[in-house]
Structures are given as structure tokens and as C-alpha cells.
Design a protein around this motif. Structure first.
Motif, PDB file in Angstrom:
ATOM      1  N   ILE A  45     -22.625  59.101 -19.871  1.00 25.72           N
ATOM      2  CA  ILE A  45     -21.891  58.697 -18.668  1.00 25.72           C
ATOM      3  C   ILE A  45     -22.564  57.493 -18.014  1.00 25.72           C
ATOM      4  O   ILE A  45     -21.901  56.512 -17.628  1.00 25.72           O
ATOM      5  CB  ILE A  45     -21.807  59.877 -17.679  1.00 25.72           C
ATOM      6  CG1 ILE A  45     -20.914  60.976 -18.250  1.00 25.72           C
ATOM      7  CG2 ILE A  45     -21.267  59.405 -16.326  1.00 25.72           C
ATOM      8  CD1 ILE A  45     -20.896  62.247 -17.418  1.00 25.72           C
ATOM      9  N   ARG A  46     -23.881  57.526 -17.891  1.00 27.56           N
ATOM     10  CA  ARG A  46     -24.608  56.417 -17.266  1.00 27.56           C
ATOM     11  C   ARG A  46     -24.466  55.141 -18.074  1.00 27.56           C
ATOM     12  O   ARG A  46     -24.266  54.057 -17.511  1.00 27.56           O
ATOM     13  CB  ARG A  46     -26.087  56.789 -17.125  1.00 27.56           C
ATOM     14  CG  ARG A  46     -26.361  57.840 -16.066  1.00 27.56           C
ATOM     15  CD  ARG A  46     -27.839  58.179 -16.035  1.00 27.56           C
ATOM     16  NE  ARG A  46     -28.141  59.175 -15.000  1.00 27.56           N
ATOM     17  CZ  ARG A  46     -29.329  59.728 -14.823  1.00 27.56           C
ATOM     18  NH1 ARG A  46     -30.335  59.400 -15.628  1.00 27.56           N
ATOM     19  NH2 ARG A  46     -29.519  60.614 -13.878  1.00 27.56           N
ATOM     20  N   GLN A  47     -24.574  55.256 -19.399  1.00 27.03           N
ATOM     21  CA  GLN A  47     -24.503  54.074 -20.230  1.00 27.03           C
ATOM     22  C   GLN A  47     -23.108  53.456 -20.226  1.00 27.03           C
ATOM     23  O   GLN A  47     -22.966  52.234 -20.186  1.00 27.03           O
ATOM     24  CB  GLN A  47     -24.942  54.402 -21.663  1.00 27.03           C
ATOM     25  CG  GLN A  47     -26.431  54.624 -21.796  1.00 27.03           C
ATOM     26  CD  GLN A  47     -27.240  53.400 -21.399  1.00 27.03           C
ATOM     27  OE1 GLN A  47     -27.487  53.167 -20.219  1.00 27.03           O
ATOM     28  NE2 GLN A  47     -27.629  52.602 -22.364  1.00 27.03           N
ATOM     29  N   ARG A  48     -22.071  54.293 -20.277  1.00 25.50           N
ATOM     30  CA  ARG A  48     -20.715  53.751 -20.218  1.00 25.50           C
ATOM     31  C   ARG A  48     -20.469  53.031 -18.903  1.00 25.50           C
ATOM     32  O   ARG A  48     -19.830  51.980 -18.867  1.00 25.50           O
ATOM     33  CB  ARG A  48     -19.698  54.870 -20.415  1.00 25.50           C
ATOM     34  CG  ARG A  48     -19.620  55.389 -21.845  1.00 25.50           C
ATOM     35  CD  ARG A  48     -18.753  56.626 -21.925  1.00 25.50           C
ATOM     36  NE  ARG A  48     -18.765  57.205 -23.270  1.00 25.50           N
ATOM     37  CZ  ARG A  48     -18.349  58.415 -23.556  1.00 25.50           C
ATOM     38  NH1 ARG A  48     -17.868  59.194 -22.597  1.00 25.50           N
ATOM     39  NH2 ARG A  48     -18.399  58.873 -24.795  1.00 25.50           N
ATOM     40  N   ARG A  49     -20.982  53.595 -17.830  1.00 20.73           N
ATOM     41  CA  ARG A  49     -20.833  52.952 -16.520  1.00 20.73           C
ATOM     42  C   ARG A  49     -21.542  51.600 -16.498  1.00 20.73           C
ATOM     43  O   ARG A  49     -21.005  50.613 -15.984  1.00 20.73           O
ATOM     44  CB  ARG A  49     -21.390  53.876 -15.436  1.00 20.73           C
ATOM     45  CG  ARG A  49     -21.317  53.298 -14.029  1.00 20.73           C
ATOM     46  CD  ARG A  49     -21.823  54.312 -13.019  1.00 20.73           C
ATOM     47  NE  ARG A  49     -21.965  53.725 -11.690  1.00 20.73           N
ATOM     48  CZ  ARG A  49     -20.961  53.563 -10.847  1.00 20.73           C
ATOM     49  NH1 ARG A  49     -19.750  53.953 -11.183  1.00 20.73           N
ATOM     50  NH2 ARG A  49     -21.163  53.019  -9.654  1.00 20.73           N
ATOM     51  N   ARG A  50     -22.736  51.551 -17.061  1.00 23.77           N
ATOM     52  CA  ARG A  50     -23.481  50.290 -17.081  1.00 23.77           C
ATOM     53  C   ARG A  50     -22.789  49.255 -17.982  1.00 23.77           C
ATOM     54  O   ARG A  50     -22.727  48.071 -17.647  1.00 23.77           O
ATOM     55  CB  ARG A  50     -24.912  50.543 -17.558  1.00 23.77           C
ATOM     56  CG  ARG A  50     -25.742  49.259 -17.662  1.00 23.77           C
ATOM     57  CD  ARG A  50     -27.205  49.557 -17.826  1.00 23.77           C
ATOM     58  NE  ARG A  50     -27.976  48.340 -18.083  1.00 23.77           N
ATOM     59  CZ  ARG A  50     -28.336  47.465 -17.153  1.00 23.77           C
ATOM     60  NH1 ARG A  50     -27.992  47.657 -15.893  1.00 23.77           N
ATOM     61  NH2 ARG A  50     -29.036  46.396 -17.462  1.00 23.77           N
ATOM     62  N   ILE A  51     -22.297  49.704 -19.121  1.00 24.05           N
ATOM     63  CA  ILE A  51     -21.610  48.774 -20.026  1.00 24.05           C
ATOM     64  C   ILE A  51     -20.395  48.158 -19.340  1.00 24.05           C
ATOM     65  O   ILE A  51     -20.208  46.935 -19.348  1.00 24.05           O
ATOM     66  CB  ILE A  51     -21.194  49.501 -21.324  1.00 24.05           C
ATOM     67  CG1 ILE A  51     -22.432  49.868 -22.141  1.00 24.05           C
ATOM     68  CG2 ILE A  51     -20.257  48.647 -22.155  1.00 24.05           C
ATOM     69  CD1 ILE A  51     -22.168  50.893 -23.230  1.00 24.05           C
ATOM     70  N   ALA A  97     -16.739  47.731 -11.533  1.00 22.28           N
ATOM     71  CA  ALA A  97     -17.596  46.640 -11.109  1.00 22.28           C
ATOM     72  C   ALA A  97     -16.751  45.389 -10.906  1.00 22.28           C
ATOM     73  O   ALA A  97     -15.706  45.215 -11.547  1.00 22.28           O
ATOM     74  CB  ALA A  97     -18.676  46.386 -12.156  1.00 22.28           C
ATOM     75  N   ILE A  98     -17.193  44.514 -10.024  1.00 25.46           N
ATOM     76  CA  ILE A  98     -16.431  43.314  -9.706  1.00 25.46           C
ATOM     77  C   ILE A  98     -17.403  42.172  -9.455  1.00 25.46           C
ATOM     78  O   ILE A  98     -18.520  42.387  -8.956  1.00 25.46           O
ATOM     79  CB  ILE A  98     -15.529  43.555  -8.468  1.00 25.46           C
ATOM     80  CG1 ILE A  98     -14.532  42.397  -8.279  1.00 25.46           C
ATOM     81  CG2 ILE A  98     -16.350  43.773  -7.213  1.00 25.46           C
ATOM     82  CD1 ILE A  98     -13.494  42.678  -7.211  1.00 25.46           C
ATOM     83  N   LEU A 135     -29.080  55.975 -26.985  1.00 28.81           N
ATOM     84  CA  LEU A 135     -28.464  56.414 -25.735  1.00 28.81           C
ATOM     85  C   LEU A 135     -29.369  56.118 -24.545  1.00 28.81           C
ATOM     86  O   LEU A 135     -28.890  55.881 -23.434  1.00 28.81           O
ATOM     87  CB  LEU A 135     -28.162  57.907 -25.790  1.00 28.81           C
ATOM     88  CG  LEU A 135     -27.113  58.363 -26.806  1.00 28.81           C
ATOM     89  CD1 LEU A 135     -26.979  59.878 -26.780  1.00 28.81           C
ATOM     90  CD2 LEU A 135     -25.766  57.719 -26.525  1.00 28.81           C
ATOM     91  N   ARG A 136     -30.672  56.109 -24.776  1.00 33.43           N
ATOM     92  CA  ARG A 136     -31.630  55.871 -23.693  1.00 33.43           C
ATOM     93  C   ARG A 136     -31.877  54.381 -23.446  1.00 33.43           C
ATOM     94  O   ARG A 136     -32.467  54.019 -22.435  1.00 33.43           O
ATOM     95  CB  ARG A 136     -32.956  56.569 -24.010  1.00 33.43           C
ATOM     96  CG  ARG A 136     -32.869  58.094 -23.913  1.00 33.43           C
ATOM     97  CD  ARG A 136     -34.138  58.751 -24.378  1.00 33.43           C
ATOM     98  NE  ARG A 136     -34.090  60.206 -24.184  1.00 33.43           N
ATOM     99  CZ  ARG A 136     -34.830  61.074 -24.849  1.00 33.43           C
ATOM    100  NH1 ARG A 136     -35.694  60.641 -25.755  1.00 33.43           N
ATOM    101  NH2 ARG A 136     -34.722  62.365 -24.621  1.00 33.43           N
ATOM    102  N   ASP A 137     -31.455  53.546 -24.354  1.00 40.15           N
ATOM    103  CA  ASP A 137     -31.644  52.100 -24.209  1.00 40.15           C
ATOM    104  C   ASP A 137     -30.576  51.548 -23.269  1.00 40.15           C
ATOM    105  O   ASP A 137     -29.385  51.619 -23.550  1.00 40.15           O
ATOM    106  CB  ASP A 137     -31.547  51.434 -25.579  1.00 40.15           C
ATOM    107  CG  ASP A 137     -31.869  49.946 -25.536  1.00 40.15           C
ATOM    108  OD1 ASP A 137     -32.088  49.412 -24.429  1.00 40.15           O
ATOM    109  OD2 ASP A 137     -31.894  49.318 -26.606  1.00 40.15           O
ATOM    110  N   THR A 138     -30.987  51.002 -22.130  1.00 37.68           N
ATOM    111  CA  THR A 138     -30.030  50.519 -21.136  1.00 37.68           C
ATOM    112  C   THR A 138     -29.556  49.095 -21.399  1.00 37.68           C
ATOM    113  O   THR A 138     -28.737  48.572 -20.643  1.00 37.68           O
ATOM    114  CB  THR A 138     -30.651  50.583 -19.731  1.00 37.68           C
ATOM    115  OG1 THR A 138     -31.828  49.769 -19.700  1.00 37.68           O
ATOM    116  CG2 THR A 138     -31.017  52.018 -19.367  1.00 37.68           C
TER     117      THR A 138
END
Length: 356
Positions: A86-92, A31-32, A123-126
Motif C-alpha cells: 500500500i505504501r509503495q503504490r501510494r509513493r509510485i 498527488a498533484i 517491496l522495501r525499496d522506496t
């Protein structure tokens, strides 16, 4: 189009000339911020592309590449936990451009980046959690929650260039939101040196039992101190999965004697078994079987032979699955106590009486 000899005159706006770059090449996988993207040569129109992800205000991210056709075996089930991680790490990591000096990812976000065991509700908490020194300005962004940490306890640790919560502080902060068994799982995972611990993203112990104990003393009387004082003495080195922690915790809470961890049983110089937990007095081996024991043919055949070989050596081999521990371990705990009673009685009958 070739670059003009005098870029500033050619532009007519006094701004330095920049070559236009393909969007994915300019942004990459990370992300940038919009400002950094503009400096890299990405035009305003490209940044307004609806195909870009906007995880946070002022942040752009190229969507992940879709999987290639045929890359996943037909009929193979998807691991929900793995997808969530995977989704959460990407969002973090998408929030990195918005972190300000003095801020760091909070205990839940850091735990996910390290691959520490967390309950599925987390894990489900975004929401992305961030820590700041108590009294400092907190971020006010949608999807972000900030927590103030007392100045005497606040600290940061750089992990691959990303400011995170140090392991000892992470452990103390999570005490507020985790149950005793889940907190113990985090403690066991922080000090383990096992290279087969599931989902881990590191290769050595992140902390030690002594360091965690010292951190708990410094943290007191902070939130969760009573829970930390109860759980911390139960942390053990050598645990290889959170389910091993859960099994050991529930047996211990029921009054079952403490198990010996990772006990190896040898016969004729060959290791027949390495048990997750062993009751030495009753000669019972407890093992948690994950999906690897089911899908690996070689492991499955070995598991079938193992009980026979161990019975010949006087051991009882007890295998567990996730259903023995979740949603309730009560039936398993009751069975374990009855099994221990019968094994002790059986071993007593087998012991020859001493001559009077």
C-alpha cells in the motif's frame, strides 16, 4: 465574500479570480504538482502547510485519513507485506505529476501497481523506477532511478491513465534483478487467469506464454537473456500463488517429475480436493496452505477431513506452509523425493501380479 462582478479589476493584478477551496477538496487523494494545485485555486500559503506530504520536489499530497477507532479488530496482526504494498503504490502514484512525455513507470513500479509477486527486498525499496528510450533525457530526482531501454524494445502501456511498462517488456527487464524462481513467479502471475491470485489488481491474464516467449526472442541478447531462455519454458497456466511456483520450481530443479497443476479429485460426484500440484504416478497431492486455511474455521475443518477421504481413494495428501520453502527448500525437496520413493514401492506391492 461574494464574487465581484469584474474579477480582473477587483484583483488589481490582472490574474483571474479563483475561489478558495478546502485543501483536501482541491487536492483530493491523488498527488498533484504545485502548478496544477495553484490553477485549481489552492493558495501559496496552503501549499506551504507542513501537514502536506512532499513525496517529490514540486509535488504535494494530502496525508491519508487515519483509520477510525475500532475499525481494526483487537489483537489482529498487521500483514507487513500488505502495508508495504500500500505504501509503495501510494509513493509510485505520487510521482505521476512529474512523469514527462515518453517516460513510463519501470518494471518494478509497474509490477507493484499490478500486484505481481516481488521479493520483500523490492517491496522495501522506496525508489521509484522509470524507463526512457535509450539516449533520451533521464529524470534526475531524489528517490527516482531511470533505466534506458533500447529503442527497438521500448514501449509504454496506459493503465488507468498511468504510463507503465507493458507486461512482456516488464518480464524481460526484471530478469536483471530477480532470481530464477522469482522471475518464474512473475511469469506465472502474468499469464494466470485465476481470480484468487493473491494481491492482484487485475481480473484477466495480462499476457500469455506465447507472447512472453516472443518477447524473450526479441529481447535477446539483452541483459538477462540466458536466464529468460531457461525460465520461460517453465511457465505454466493455472498457477494460483507464488508459493505454488516456488514449490514446483524447486522440485523440478531437483529432478522430481513435473507436477500436474490444479488436479481435481472427485468422489460420488463431489470434489474432495483440487491440488496445487499432483504426482500422478506416485499418487501424491501437494498443496500450499496460506493463512486462509488457518483463520477460516470452515476451511480448517474441511482440511482436517480431507486427508482421510483421500487416503480411502489411494492418494497421499501433503500440505506445505511457507516455512517449507523459505529460507531454504532443501529439507522439503529431500523429503519429497523420499516420499515419492516410498509411495512407488507401496503402490508396487499393492498391484496384483499378472498371471503367468
Amino acid at each position: 465574500m461574494t464574487k465581484p462582478w469584474n474579477a480582473e479589476q477587483a484583483s488589481g493584478a490582472g490574474a483571474p479570480w479563483r475561489p478558495r477551496l478546502p485543501l483536501r477538496a482541491a487536492l483530493g487523494a491523488k498527488a498533484i504538482s504545485v502548478g496544477d494545485a495553484r490553477k485549481a485555486g489552492v493558495g501559496r500559503g496552503a501549499l506551504s502547510n507542513r501537514g502536506l506530504e512532499r513525496p517529490f520536489y514540486g509535488v504535494r499530497q494530502v496525508p491519508p485519513q487515519p483509520p477510525r477507532a475500532g475499525s481494526q479488530a483487537r489483537g489482529r496482526s498487521v500483514d507487513e507485506f500488505k502495508v508495504l504494498r500500500i505504501r509503495q503504490r501510494r509513493r509510485i502514484l505520487a510521482y505521476v505529476p512529474r512523469l514527462r512525455p515518453g517516460q513510463a513507470f519501470g518494471p518494478r513500479a509497474t509490477a507493484m501497481l499490478h500486484g505481481l509477486p516481488l521479493p520483500v527486498r523490492m517491496l522495501r525499496d522506496t525508489t521509484v523506477d522509470v524507463i526512457v528510450p535509450q539516449g533520451a533525457c533521464r529524470p534526475n530526482a531524489a528517490g527516482v532511478k531511470a533505466r534506458g531501454v533500447p529503442g527497438r524494445n521500448f514501449d509504454r502501456q496506459m493503465v488507468n491513465g498511468v504510463p507503465c511498462t507493458p507486461p512482456e517488456l516488464l518480464y524481460c527487464l526484471l530478469a536483471r534483478d530477480l532470481s530464477e524462481v522469482d522471475l518464474l513467479a512473475v511469469g506465472d502471475a502474468l499469464i494466470t487467469e485465476a481470480d484468487n491470485y493473491p494481491n492482484r489488481t487485475w481480473f484477466t491474464a495480462l499476457s500469455s506464454a506465447e507472447q512472453l516467449t516472443s518477447a524473450v526472442i526479441r529481447w535477446s541478447p539483452g541483459t538477462g537473456s540466458a536466464k529468460l531462455r531457461k525460465v520461460t519454458p517453465m511457465i505454466r497456466l493455472g498457477v494460483e500463488s507464488p508459493y505454488e511456483t516456488s514449490m514446483r520450481f524447486h522440485l523440478h530443479e531437483s529432478g522430481y517429475p513435473e507436477l500436474t497443476l490444479q488436479l481435481s479429485i472427485f468422489h460420488n460426484g463431489i470434489e474432495l480436493a483440487r491440488a496445487d500440484g499432483a504426482d500422478l504416478e506416485a499418487r501424491i497431492l501437494y498443496d500450499f496452505d496460506g493463512d486462509g486455511h488457518r483463520v477460516d474455521k470452515r476451511q480448517f475443518r474441511k482440511d482436517v477431513r480431507r486427508p482421510r477421504l483421500l487416503r480411502m481413494l489411494g492418494w497421499h495428501d501433503e500440505r506445505l506452509t511457507v516455512e517449507d520453502l523459505e529460507p531454504s527448500p532443501d529439507a522439503f525437496v529431500k523429503y519429497a523425493h523420499e516420499l515419492r520413493r516410498r509411495r512407488l514401492a507401496e503402490l508396487t506391492r499393492q498391484t496384483p501380479r499378472a498371471e503367468e
